[in-house]
Design an enzyme around this catalytic site. Structure first.
Site, PDB file in Angstrom:
ATOM      1  N   ASN A   1     -10.280  30.192  52.626  1.00 44.79           N
ATOM      2  CA  ASN A   1      -9.249  29.893  51.617  1.00 44.79           C
ATOM      3  C   ASN A   1      -9.752  30.312  50.237  1.00 44.79           C
ATOM      4  O   ASN A   1     -10.869  30.789  50.095  1.00 44.79           O
ATOM      5  CB  ASN A   1      -8.864  28.409  51.675  1.00 44.79           C
ATOM      6  CG  ASN A   1     -10.037  27.504  51.385  1.00 44.79           C
ATOM      7  OD1 ASN A   1     -10.565  27.496  50.287  1.00 44.79           O
ATOM      8  ND2 ASN A   1     -10.477  26.756  52.405  1.00 44.79           N
TER       9      ASN A   1
ATOM     10  N   LYS B   1      -5.928   8.183  53.794  1.00 45.59           N
ATOM     11  CA  LYS B   1      -7.384   8.380  53.917  1.00 45.59           C
ATOM     12  C   LYS B   1      -8.180   7.230  53.295  1.00 45.59           C
ATOM     13  O   LYS B   1      -9.397   7.329  53.179  1.00 45.59           O
ATOM     14  CB  LYS B   1      -7.775   9.724  53.288  1.00 45.59           C
ATOM     15  CG  LYS B   1      -7.039  10.922  53.918  1.00 45.59           C
ATOM     16  CD  LYS B   1      -7.590  12.256  53.474  1.00 45.59           C
ATOM     17  CE  LYS B   1      -6.702  13.393  53.957  1.00 45.59           C
ATOM     18  NZ  LYS B   1      -7.345  14.701  53.888  1.00 45.59           N
TER      19      LYS B   1
HETATM   20  N1  CTP Z   1     -10.397  17.083  53.680  1.00 39.63           N
HETATM   21  C1  CTP Z   1     -11.444  16.775  54.562  1.00 39.63           C
HETATM   22  N2  CTP Z   1     -11.422  17.271  55.818  1.00 39.63           N
HETATM   23  C2  CTP Z   1     -10.404  18.018  56.253  1.00 39.63           C
HETATM   24  C3  CTP Z   1      -9.332  18.330  55.380  1.00 39.63           C
HETATM   25  C4  CTP Z   1      -9.386  17.848  54.105  1.00 39.63           C
HETATM   26  O1  CTP Z   1     -12.362  16.079  54.150  1.00 39.63           O
HETATM   27  N3  CTP Z   1     -10.411  18.476  57.483  1.00 39.63           N
HETATM   28  C5  CTP Z   1     -10.421  16.526  52.316  1.00 39.63           C
HETATM   29  C6  CTP Z   1     -10.560  17.546  51.210  1.00 39.63           C
HETATM   30  O2  CTP Z   1     -11.908  17.728  50.853  1.00 39.63           O
HETATM   31  C7  CTP Z   1      -9.752  16.921  50.080  1.00 39.63           C
HETATM   32  C8  CTP Z   1      -8.699  16.127  50.791  1.00 39.63           C
HETATM   33  O3  CTP Z   1      -9.183  15.921  52.101  1.00 39.63           O
HETATM   34  O4  CTP Z   1     -10.528  16.010  49.320  1.00 39.63           O
HETATM   35  C9  CTP Z   1      -7.343  16.761  50.825  1.00 39.63           C
HETATM   36  O5  CTP Z   1      -7.336  17.897  51.575  1.00 39.63           O
HETATM   37  P1  CTP Z   1      -5.999  18.656  52.030  1.00 39.63           P
HETATM   38  O6  CTP Z   1      -6.387  19.748  52.952  1.00 39.63           O
HETATM   39  O7  CTP Z   1      -5.225  19.007  50.837  1.00 39.63           O
HETATM   40  O8  CTP Z   1      -5.257  17.505  52.776  1.00 39.63           O
HETATM   41  P2  CTP Z   1      -4.810  17.344  54.240  1.00 39.63           P
HETATM   42  O9  CTP Z   1      -4.936  15.904  54.543  1.00 39.63           O
HETATM   43  O10 CTP Z   1      -5.579  18.270  55.102  1.00 39.63           O
HETATM   44  O11 CTP Z   1      -3.280  17.663  54.203  1.00 39.63           O
HETATM   45  P3  CTP Z   1      -2.468  19.030  54.281  1.00 39.63           P
HETATM   46  O12 CTP Z   1      -3.444  20.122  54.610  1.00 39.63           O
HETATM   47  O13 CTP Z   1      -1.484  18.771  55.330  1.00 39.63           O
HETATM   48  O14 CTP Z   1      -1.882  19.182  52.914  1.00 39.63           O
END
Ligand code: CTP
Length: 407
Positions: free
Chosen positions: A219, A351
């Site tokens: 990403n 979370k």
């Molecule tokens: N995060 C994590 N582990 C993952 C995905 C995300 O620890 N597998 C953490 C990221 O470091 C960040 C937060 O969760 O602090 C938000 O991540 P994001 O990817 O935006 O949220 P998701 O819950 O994965 O939701 P979505 O992708 O559906 O927006």
């Protein structure tokens, strides 16, 4: 920044005194308490009544005024002052201050105050450039006084050159900045005291999920925000572990640096460090999915179509939310392209976070690979703080300040 600050304005005898009227007005509107002291010379240019009306306080014009408000103590204003500003400052007052005279209320106040003194000289350019005046200014600077240099331009005496008093807006900005910087310094010192010795874990940059030995799913995260957060914590004396996906940035000196590639690798290191960590800030952009069957060798483009099956990665932050012990603080990030507040709030709850940093990555100068960011801080208590566009380095300190309030 100027709310309830006591600013003493000394006006001396120069034509620029009319600009000081506007300065007093601006200071008062911004919440400062402004008291004006006028020398005898100043009263030839602007009346005492003008400053009294604009400042909302009696104006001191003589050492022997019976100014009830100050209980007639001749050093009362000197003690009250958060700053003394002399605008305009004539060559005469500069000379008097340089030799430490105290023959009127203004010079007495300057001598008696412990507050910072800002001097704004304004005069004919020959008088200004005269070695005597320059030497006096040098002496005042050496003693720690602040000097706002005059501008060049058309002067009241009909000549052109250096000596014009800066406009009221510029003097106001100088004063406001002075207090803003002082406040920042104070905030930093407070933060330093609170973060010192704390164990913090920061994750940064994007993870990479391999497809084959040469390709990956990744990403756009550069790691700038996370590295700035880690750096600010190191500078404030915290024990910092920075777990980062691949990034071109230099990790901050003083942090324990753990480079990782994939989400599962990041998870392993995060879980290992979590039990003895006080604060976790998860700024990393973790890949939500990984390739089920990673090819052992480079995939050849033999087929018209390539189908990759992706498996869901563990949500590291969610796991931490479940493992969290009382006293541990968990901060997440939400990078969104729509419904920012709604999605961010959902993640905060799902979370089990204490705070979430929400940023709309569609906004210019915000989000991935920029030096600035535009964020909103959402608290567990339902609070939403919207911050203006700022550098990621500055934001890092603000995030830590808010986190420390939670501890
Ligand atoms: N995060 C994590 N582990 C993952 C995905 C995300 O620890 N597998 C953490 C990221 O470091 C960040 C937060 O969760 O602090 C938000 O991540 P994001 O990817 O935006 O949220 P998701 O819950 O994965 O939701 P979505 O992708 O559906 O927006």
């Amino acid at each position: 920044m100027l709310q309830d600050k006591n600013i003493i304005i000394g006006v001396t005898g120069g034509i620029a005194a009319y600009k000081t009227v506007e300065l007093v007005s601006r200071l008062r509107k911004s919440g400062a308490n402004v008291h004006v002291i006028m020398t005898q010379g100043a009263q030839n240019f602007v009346t005492e009544l003008t400053f009294r009306e604009i400042s909302g306080h009696p104006v001191v014009t003589s050492m022997w005024d019976r100014v009830q408000e100050f209980k007639v103590e001749h050093i009362a204003l000197a003690q009250l002052a958060d700053m003394v500003v002399i605008a305009p400052a004539t060559a005469n007052i500069l000379a008097k201050m340089a030799i430490g005279m105290a023959d009127d209320m203004l010079t007495t106040t300057v001598l008696a105050t412990k507050a910072p003194v800002l001097v704004v000289p304004a005069m004919n350019s020959n008088m200004y450039t005269n070695p005597a005046t320059q030497q006096n200014i040098g002496i005042l600077k050496d003693r720690g006084m602040l000097v706002l240099e005059p501008a060049s331009g058309h002067l009241a005496c009909g000549t052109a050159g250096i000596g014009r008093m800066p406009e009221a807006a510029e003097i106001f900005d100088y004063i406001a900045n002075y207090f803003a910087e002082g406040r920042e310094q104070q905030d930093r010192e407070e933060l330093l005291a609170k973060l010192k010795g704390k164990k913090v874990l920061v994750t940064a940059a994007g993870t990479r999920e391999p497809i084959d030995p040469v390709r990956y799913i990744g990403n756009r995260s550069s790691g700038k925000m996370g590295y700035a957060i880690a750096e600010a914590a190191v500078k404030c004396g915290a024990k910092v572990v920075l777990i980062s996906g691949p990034s071109s940035l230099q990790p901050p000196a003083g942090a324990e640096f753990i480079p990782v590639e994939s989400a599962r690798e990041m998870r392993q290191h995060v879980l290992e460090h979590f039990p003895n960590t006080d604060v976790v800030i998860k700024a990393a952009a973790v890949a939500d999915y990984r390739v089920r069957d990673v090819a052992e060798n480079k995939i050849k483009k033999d087929d018209e179509e390539l189908v990759l099956v992706l498996d869901k990665n563990p949500d590291i932050l969610k796991e931490l939310g479940q493992l969290k012990k009382p006293g541990q603080i968990l901060v997440g990030f939400a990078a969104e392209t729509q419904n920012l507040l709604q999605y961010a709030k959902g993640k905060l709850e799902k979370k089990n976070l204490d705070m979430i940093v929400a940023n709309d990555v569609t906004k210019p100068q915000a989000g991935f690979n920029t030096d600035t960011n535009l964020i909103k801080l959402l608290g567990r208590d339902g609070s939403v703080e919207e911050l203006p566009l700022m550098s990621k380095k500055e934001l890092a300190y603000i995030i830590w300040q808010r986190v420390m309030k939670l501890l």
